[in-house]
Design a protein around this motif. Structure first.
Motif, PDB file in Angstrom:
ATOM      1  N   THR A  33       0.755  -1.222  -0.055  1.00  0.00           N
ATOM      2  CA  THR A  33      -0.083  -0.099  -0.051  1.00  0.00           C
ATOM      3  C   THR A  33       0.689   1.258  -0.034  1.00  0.00           C
ATOM      4  OG1 THR A  33      -1.869  -1.244   1.343  1.00  0.00           O
ATOM      5  CG2 THR A  33      -1.909   1.251   1.454  1.00  0.00           C
ATOM      6  N   ALA A  34       2.044   1.240   0.671  1.00  0.00           N
ATOM      7  CA  ALA A  34       2.674   2.478   0.778  1.00  0.00           C
ATOM      8  C   ALA A  34       3.740   2.747  -0.468  1.00  0.00           C
ATOM      9  CB  ALA A  34       3.898   2.233   1.834  1.00  0.00           C
ATOM     10  N   LEU A  36       2.205   1.769  -3.228  1.00  0.00           N
ATOM     11  CA  LEU A  36       1.387   2.251  -4.071  1.00  0.00           C
ATOM     12  C   LEU A  36       0.897   3.644  -3.987  1.00  0.00           C
ATOM     13  CD1 LEU A  36      -0.912   1.414  -6.361  1.00  0.00           C
ATOM     14  CD2 LEU A  36      -2.589   1.118  -4.683  1.00  0.00           C
ATOM     15  N   VAL A  37       0.796   4.265  -2.877  1.00  0.00           N
ATOM     16  CA  VAL A  37       0.713   5.739  -2.403  1.00  0.00           C
ATOM     17  C   VAL A  37       1.993   6.624  -3.214  1.00  0.00           C
ATOM     18  CG1 VAL A  37       0.661   7.407  -0.684  1.00  0.00           C
ATOM     19  CG2 VAL A  37      -0.662   5.327  -0.525  1.00  0.00           C
ATOM     20  N   ALA A  66      -5.332   8.497  -4.789  1.00  0.00           N
ATOM     21  CA  ALA A  66      -4.856   8.507  -3.731  1.00  0.00           C
ATOM     22  C   ALA A  66      -5.396   8.332  -2.471  1.00  0.00           C
ATOM     23  CB  ALA A  66      -3.833   9.729  -3.551  1.00  0.00           C
ATOM     24  N   VAL A  69      -7.638   4.053  -4.111  1.00  0.00           N
ATOM     25  CA  VAL A  69      -7.087   2.701  -4.443  1.00  0.00           C
ATOM     26  C   VAL A  69      -6.225   2.095  -3.198  1.00  0.00           C
ATOM     27  CG1 VAL A  69      -5.560   1.851  -5.896  1.00  0.00           C
ATOM     28  CG2 VAL A  69      -6.990   3.264  -6.666  1.00  0.00           C
ATOM     29  N   PRO A  70      -5.512   2.996  -2.440  1.00  0.00           N
ATOM     30  CA  PRO A  70      -4.714   2.537  -1.291  1.00  0.00           C
ATOM     31  C   PRO A  70      -5.857   2.004  -0.237  1.00  0.00           C
ATOM     32  CG  PRO A  70      -3.544   4.345  -1.725  1.00  0.00           C
ATOM     33  CD  PRO A  70      -4.708   4.283  -2.728  1.00  0.00           C
ATOM     34  N   SER A  71      -6.767   2.789  -0.054  1.00  0.00           N
ATOM     35  CA  SER A  71      -7.714   2.253   0.847  1.00  0.00           C
ATOM     36  C   SER A  71      -8.443   0.960   0.365  1.00  0.00           C
ATOM     37  CB  SER A  71      -8.983   3.370   0.992  1.00  0.00           C
ATOM     38  OG  SER A  71      -8.422   4.587   1.434  1.00  0.00           O
ATOM     39  N   MET A  73      -6.962  -1.167  -1.173  1.00  0.00           N
ATOM     40  CA  MET A  73      -6.205  -2.299  -1.087  1.00  0.00           C
ATOM     41  C   MET A  73      -5.822  -2.704   0.545  1.00  0.00           C
ATOM     42  SD  MET A  73      -2.008  -2.080  -2.322  1.00  0.00           S
ATOM     43  CE  MET A  73      -1.641  -3.323  -3.154  1.00  0.00           C
ATOM     44  N   LEU A  74      -5.867  -1.733   1.370  1.00  0.00           N
ATOM     45  CA  LEU A  74      -5.834  -1.962   2.761  1.00  0.00           C
ATOM     46  C   LEU A  74      -7.138  -2.738   3.377  1.00  0.00           C
ATOM     47  CD1 LEU A  74      -4.647   1.162   4.449  1.00  0.00           C
ATOM     48  CD2 LEU A  74      -3.355  -0.981   4.572  1.00  0.00           C
ATOM     49  N   THR A 109      -6.703   0.812   7.693  1.00  0.00           N
ATOM     50  CA  THR A 109      -7.719   1.337   6.564  1.00  0.00           C
ATOM     51  C   THR A 109      -8.627   2.728   6.995  1.00  0.00           C
ATOM     52  OG1 THR A 109      -7.909  -1.039   5.937  1.00  0.00           O
ATOM     53  CG2 THR A 109      -9.268   0.558   4.845  1.00  0.00           C
ATOM     54  N   TYR A 112      -6.177   5.669   7.728  1.00  0.00           N
ATOM     55  CA  TYR A 112      -5.722   6.230   6.014  1.00  0.00           C
ATOM     56  C   TYR A 112      -6.838   6.796   5.290  1.00  0.00           C
ATOM     57  CZ  TYR A 112      -4.023   6.566   1.407  1.00  0.00           C
ATOM     58  OH  TYR A 112      -3.555   7.106   0.346  1.00  0.00           O
TER      59      TYR A 112
END
Length: 125
Positions: A33-34, A36-37, A66, A69-71, A73-74, A109, A112
């Motif tokens: 996730t990091a 990806l960010v 931003a 998508v990371p949210s 993924m988490l 999650t 973030y």
């Protein structure tokens, strides 16, 4: 007669193996996730519309990426951790570290998502 698979040494080795796998799973979800960010911010700041501005993410599309998508993924990592924990619980009738990792990923999650949403709404990025 006792089953040799239930000796204390075997149980301790099994617990250490499960704990190691769980920590590796949680760490890999967080690191992915990091990465990806960082990739979203880096690619978003490389666009022509961002030159000459002081923000990292200029377009609304990049800002939404931003945040969501990371949210996502988490969240998928959290669901995976819960599924792994429930399978282990039903098979062994014993809880290990997995449910705690699932709750930790779920909390991460939410933190973030709230933090990123606040930054996007405040136009800090």
């Amino acid at each position: 007669m006792t089953d040799s698979s239930d000796t204390p040494d075997v149980i301790q080795r099994r617990e250490r193996k499960i704990n190691r796998r769980t920590l590796t799973y949680g760490l890999s979800v967080v690191l992915a996730t990091a990465a990806l960010v960082v990739a979203i911010v880096w690619l978003g700041s490389r666009r022509g519309e961002c030159f000459g501005t002081d923000t990292l993410l200029c377009s609304q599309k990049d800002r939404r990426l931003a945040v969501f998508v990371p949210s996502l993924m988490l969240l998928l990592g959290s669901v995976g951790a819960f599924l792994r924990a429930s399978l282990r619980l039903h098979r062994l009738r014993r809880l290990y570290i997995r449910p705690y990792m699932a709750w930790l990923l779920t909390g991460l999650t939410l933190v973030y998502l709230a933090g990123a949403f606040t930054f996007i709404e405040g136009n800090i990025l």
